[in-house]
Every structure is written in structure tokens, then in C-alpha cells.
Write a protein that holds these residues in place. Structure first.
Motif, PDB file in Angstrom:
ATOM      1  N   GLY A 136      63.026  60.363  25.682  1.00 12.09           N
ATOM      2  CA  GLY A 136      63.270  59.431  26.768  1.00 12.09           C
ATOM      3  C   GLY A 136      62.285  58.291  26.826  1.00 12.09           C
ATOM      4  O   GLY A 136      61.974  57.779  27.910  1.00 12.09           O
ATOM      5  N   THR A 137      61.785  57.877  25.681  1.00 14.00           N
ATOM      6  CA  THR A 137      60.861  56.751  25.615  1.00 14.00           C
ATOM      7  C   THR A 137      61.118  55.969  24.343  1.00 14.00           C
ATOM      8  O   THR A 137      61.801  56.452  23.432  1.00 14.00           O
ATOM      9  CB  THR A 137      59.395  57.233  25.654  1.00 14.00           C
ATOM     10  N   THR A 138      60.598  54.761  24.283  1.00 14.01           N
ATOM     11  CA  THR A 138      60.805  53.921  23.110  1.00 14.01           C
ATOM     12  C   THR A 138      59.851  54.315  21.995  1.00 14.01           C
ATOM     13  O   THR A 138      58.647  54.458  22.225  1.00 14.01           O
ATOM     14  CB  THR A 138      60.579  52.433  23.465  1.00 14.01           C
ATOM     15  N   VAL A 139      60.379  54.521  20.805  1.00 15.19           N
ATOM     16  CA  VAL A 139      59.554  54.792  19.635  1.00 15.19           C
ATOM     17  C   VAL A 139      59.652  53.566  18.724  1.00 15.19           C
ATOM     18  O   VAL A 139      60.728  53.261  18.194  1.00 15.19           O
ATOM     19  CB  VAL A 139      60.009  56.064  18.886  1.00 15.19           C
ATOM     20  N   GLU A 181      65.965  59.055  16.794  1.00 15.45           N
ATOM     21  CA  GLU A 181      66.267  60.345  17.395  1.00 15.45           C
ATOM     22  C   GLU A 181      65.179  60.788  18.380  1.00 15.45           C
ATOM     23  O   GLU A 181      65.480  61.392  19.413  1.00 15.45           O
ATOM     24  CB  GLU A 181      66.464  61.398  16.304  1.00 15.45           C
ATOM     25  N   LEU A 182      63.915  60.498  18.052  1.00 11.75           N
ATOM     26  CA  LEU A 182      62.837  60.842  18.984  1.00 11.75           C
ATOM     27  C   LEU A 182      62.949  60.042  20.271  1.00 11.75           C
ATOM     28  O   LEU A 182      62.648  60.560  21.358  1.00 11.75           O
ATOM     29  CB  LEU A 182      61.472  60.601  18.326  1.00 11.75           C
ATOM     30  N   SER A 183      63.361  58.794  20.177  1.00 11.24           N
ATOM     31  CA  SER A 183      63.545  57.965  21.378  1.00 11.24           C
ATOM     32  C   SER A 183      64.535  58.621  22.331  1.00 11.24           C
ATOM     33  O   SER A 183      64.308  58.695  23.544  1.00 11.24           O
ATOM     34  CB  SER A 183      64.044  56.565  20.993  1.00 11.24           C
ATOM     35  N   ARG A 200      54.660  55.077  27.718  1.00 11.84           N
ATOM     36  CA  ARG A 200      55.770  54.125  27.846  1.00 11.84           C
ATOM     37  C   ARG A 200      56.428  53.866  26.499  1.00 11.84           C
ATOM     38  O   ARG A 200      57.606  53.559  26.423  1.00 11.84           O
ATOM     39  CB  ARG A 200      55.267  52.807  28.444  1.00 11.84           C
ATOM     40  N   PHE A 201      55.646  53.977  25.442  1.00  8.75           N
ATOM     41  CA  PHE A 201      56.234  53.891  24.107  1.00  8.75           C
ATOM     42  C   PHE A 201      55.347  54.642  23.124  1.00  8.75           C
ATOM     43  O   PHE A 201      54.172  54.888  23.376  1.00  8.75           O
ATOM     44  CB  PHE A 201      56.414  52.429  23.651  1.00  8.75           C
ATOM     45  N   ILE A 202      55.948  55.045  22.023  1.00  5.92           N
ATOM     46  CA  ILE A 202      55.237  55.717  20.934  1.00  5.92           C
ATOM     47  C   ILE A 202      55.288  54.810  19.716  1.00  5.92           C
ATOM     48  O   ILE A 202      56.349  54.256  19.381  1.00  5.92           O
ATOM     49  CB  ILE A 202      55.891  57.074  20.601  1.00  5.92           C
ATOM     50  N   ASN A 234      50.868  59.558  21.159  1.00  7.37           N
ATOM     51  CA  ASN A 234      51.565  58.280  21.286  1.00  7.37           C
ATOM     52  C   ASN A 234      51.448  57.404  20.041  1.00  7.37           C
ATOM     53  O   ASN A 234      51.950  56.290  20.023  1.00  7.37           O
ATOM     54  CB  ASN A 234      51.053  57.525  22.518  1.00  7.37           C
ATOM     55  N   THR A 235      50.767  57.911  19.019  1.00  2.00           N
ATOM     56  CA  THR A 235      50.738  57.255  17.717  1.00  2.00           C
ATOM     57  C   THR A 235      51.060  58.297  16.658  1.00  2.00           C
ATOM     58  O   THR A 235      50.378  59.322  16.557  1.00  2.00           O
ATOM     59  CB  THR A 235      49.359  56.631  17.416  1.00  2.00           C
TER      60      THR A 235
END
Length: 325
Positions: free
Chosen positions: A62-65, A56-58, A32-34, A90-91
């Protein structure tokens, strides 16, 4: 088959599906997020790099960074915290010249191995330091400076942003290769060093090239050389130290993306591709305004580069007897 049997089977199937769902979700990437750990305080260049890439990764994934600043011990605290995270992609960590290059040479008790304890994804960008002098100083070229220091060893001094900074270590490398005796005057940050050199308190300065640019344009500093392998787009008329005859003196500040050791190959490949696209695409112009060269190299090349930086700075620190403790 009775209705009660069907009902029991349906309940069992529903129960098994409920148990399987968390397991599937846990293995899904991205989550759900990174969390993107920046091991330095907000506001600096490292923080800026982290936020550029996170944005840019977000979009790409397609997920929240989410950027988390975990500062302390020149990057050691935040970097070490990532080791405790699952290696599920995710980290992430903003690795760099201090936390994953120089620190291993300065700290007797490192909380991590900068090469083995991480999966290194790719470099974000790199940029040179610049050697500059007050306009009244007699040296007009790097060759002039070398000649002056050799004629009067120990008489001259130079300012840097602090003990163990990339600029300090770059100058120590240069001193060792050129056989120079010039005294170090460490400051608490590049801004203070710049101020004193422009005021004529210290004649020579080494710091990040982008910090020097506006002052050189205004005639308050004269740039003698840059520490990169190739000339900087900011100072195309200024030679590199290598061009001046010291081919082994290449020292850049750099940042990259890393993750906990053991991060899967498929996740690693996707991250490398997306970061490379970002730094060589939408972020390229932003990086150029900061005097930075975009990265995007392979995981293997970035890992080898980190290992070479650890080796290089360890040797420099040993010869110059530099420690952080």
C-alpha cells in the motif's frame, strides 16, 4: 485549577505530541515510499526484474515503490550506495549474480562485503545459460564438443557477453571441471556475441538461455546443453551439463531482493512473504516467458546461497586468473 493552568498544560501536551509525531512517523514501515535500487541501467533483464517486483510490492504494501537505476562497475556502485541508507526497510536493492556473486572474485577492492553488509531477503528468480553452436559446427552434442576440444586443445574458441559475465564464468567452470582448453572471445554484450556466432565468425557460444531460444527455433543455432541443475522448460529436450557427466557444473544467473544489514526481523519477514507471493503468483507466468524459475526462498536460504556463490566464483576466478582490473 485556573484557566491559565489548563491552557499551559494543553499547550505543553500539544507540544509533546508534535515532537512525538515525527519520531513515530520515522519508525513507521513502510514509509510514504520505498526506494528500490537497481544497480544496472534501464532496459535490461535486471531492470525488468526490479520493476516487476516493485509493482507487486506497491500493491501488497500500500505504498509507492520507486525504482532507481544506479549503474556502474557491474553493479558495485548502486549496491554500495544502499549501505549508506537507514536499515528501516524503506531502501531495497536488487542483488544478483554479478554484484553479489562474481564481483567479489574479480575486484581487488570491493566497496562492500556481499554477504555481511546486507540483509538478504529472498531470491526473485534464476535462469540457466545455454551452450550453443553454429549449425555447421561438427559437434552435435556436448560430448562431441568435449571430445573435439580434447583432441585439439587450444584450437577452438567460444564467445560470451564479456569478461566476468555470468556466461563467461560458467564456461570457465565447465572448462576446469572437464579439463578443456578452449579460448575465450569476449564481446561487449550478448547481442554482439550472438550475431558473430550466427554469422560463423566464432563456432561456440555461451549466453543466457532465453536469448538463444528464438534463434534455435529458427535453426540458426544448435543448443548443446544448459547450465542449470535441472533441464530448462525452454529446452526440455536439451540435457544439462550435469547430465553429461559433470555434476559440479551448475551455474545460473539470478536476482534477488536485499536490504542494508540490520534491517529488522519483522520487516524482513513481511518483505520475504510478499516477494515470494509475487514471484510464485502474479509474476510466475511473466518469469516463465523469460525462461526463469521463480524464487521466494527464506532469508536464511538466500543468504547461504549468496555466500556459496561468492565462494564458487572466487575459486573459478583464481584458477583461470580472471580479474576486472
Amino acid at each position: 485549577m485556573t484557566k491559565s493552568t489548563i491552557s499551559r498544560r494543553g499547550a505543553l501536551a500539544a507540544g509533546l505530541a508534535a515532537l512525538a509525531a515525527p519520531a513515530l512517523a520515522q519508525g513507521a514501515w513502510p514509509g510514504r515510499f520505498i526506494t528500490f535500487v537497481v544497480p544496472f541501467p534501464p532496459g535490461g533483464t535486471s531492470d525488468l526484474m526490479g520493476r516487476f517486483v516493485a509493482q507487486e510490492l506497491s500493491k501488497a504494501l500500500g505504498t509507492t515503490v520507486v525504482v532507481e537505476n544506479r549503474a556502474g562497475a557491474n553493479g558495485n556502485v548502486g549496491s554500495a550506495s544502499v549501505l549508506r541508507a537507514p536499515a528501516d526497510g524503506n531502501t531495497l536493492l536488487l542483488s544478483g549474480v554479478g554484484s553479489h556473486g562474481i564481483n567479489a572474485a574479480l575486484y581487488r577492492a570491493m566497496p562492500y562485503d556481499p554477504v555481511r553488509d546486507f540483509t538478504h531477503v529472498t531470491m526473485i528468480a534464476s535462469g540457466p545459460n545455454a551452450i550453443a553452436v553454429h549449425p555447421s559446427f561438427a559437434a552435435r552434442t556436448l560430448g562431441d564438443l568435449v571430445a573435439m576440444v580434447r583432441r585439439e586443445p587450444g584450437k577452438h574458441n567460444y564467445a560470451s557477453s564479456g569478461i566476468g559475465s555470468s556466461s563467461h564464468m560458467a564456461m570457465e567452470l565447465f572448462k576446469q571441471k572437464a579439463g578443456l582448453e578452449i579460448e575465450h572471445v569476449p564481446y561487449r554484450g550478448g547481442a554482439a556475441a550472438l550475431t558473430d556466432v550466427m554469422a560463423g565468425q566464432v563456432p561456440v557460444l555461451i549466453t543466457n538461455a532465453d536469448a538463444v531460444l528464438p534463434h534455435s527455433q529458427e535453426g540458426r543455432l544448435r543448443v548443446l546443453a544448459v547450465t542449470s541443475a535441472e533441464r530448462s522448460a525452454m529446452f526440455p529436450q536439451v540435457a544439462t551439463i550435469s547430465e553429461a557427466g559433470f555434476a559440479e557444473v551448475v551455474a545460473v544467473s539470478w536476482t534477488g531482493v536485499s536490504a542494508p544489514a540490520g534491517t529488522s526481523g519483522s520487516v524482513l519477514q513481511r518483505l520475504q512473504q510478499e516477494v515470494s507471493k509475487a514471484v510464485n503468483g502474479p509474476l510466475k507466468e511473466r518469469l516463465a516467458t523469460l525462461g526463469l524459475v521463480p524464487g521466494g526462498n527464506s532469508s536464511e536460504d538466500y543468504t547461504a546461497f549468496v555466500a556459496s556463490e561468492v565462494s564458487k566464483w572466487r575459486q573459478v576466478a583464481q584458477v583461470s586468473k580472471i580479474t576486472a582490473e
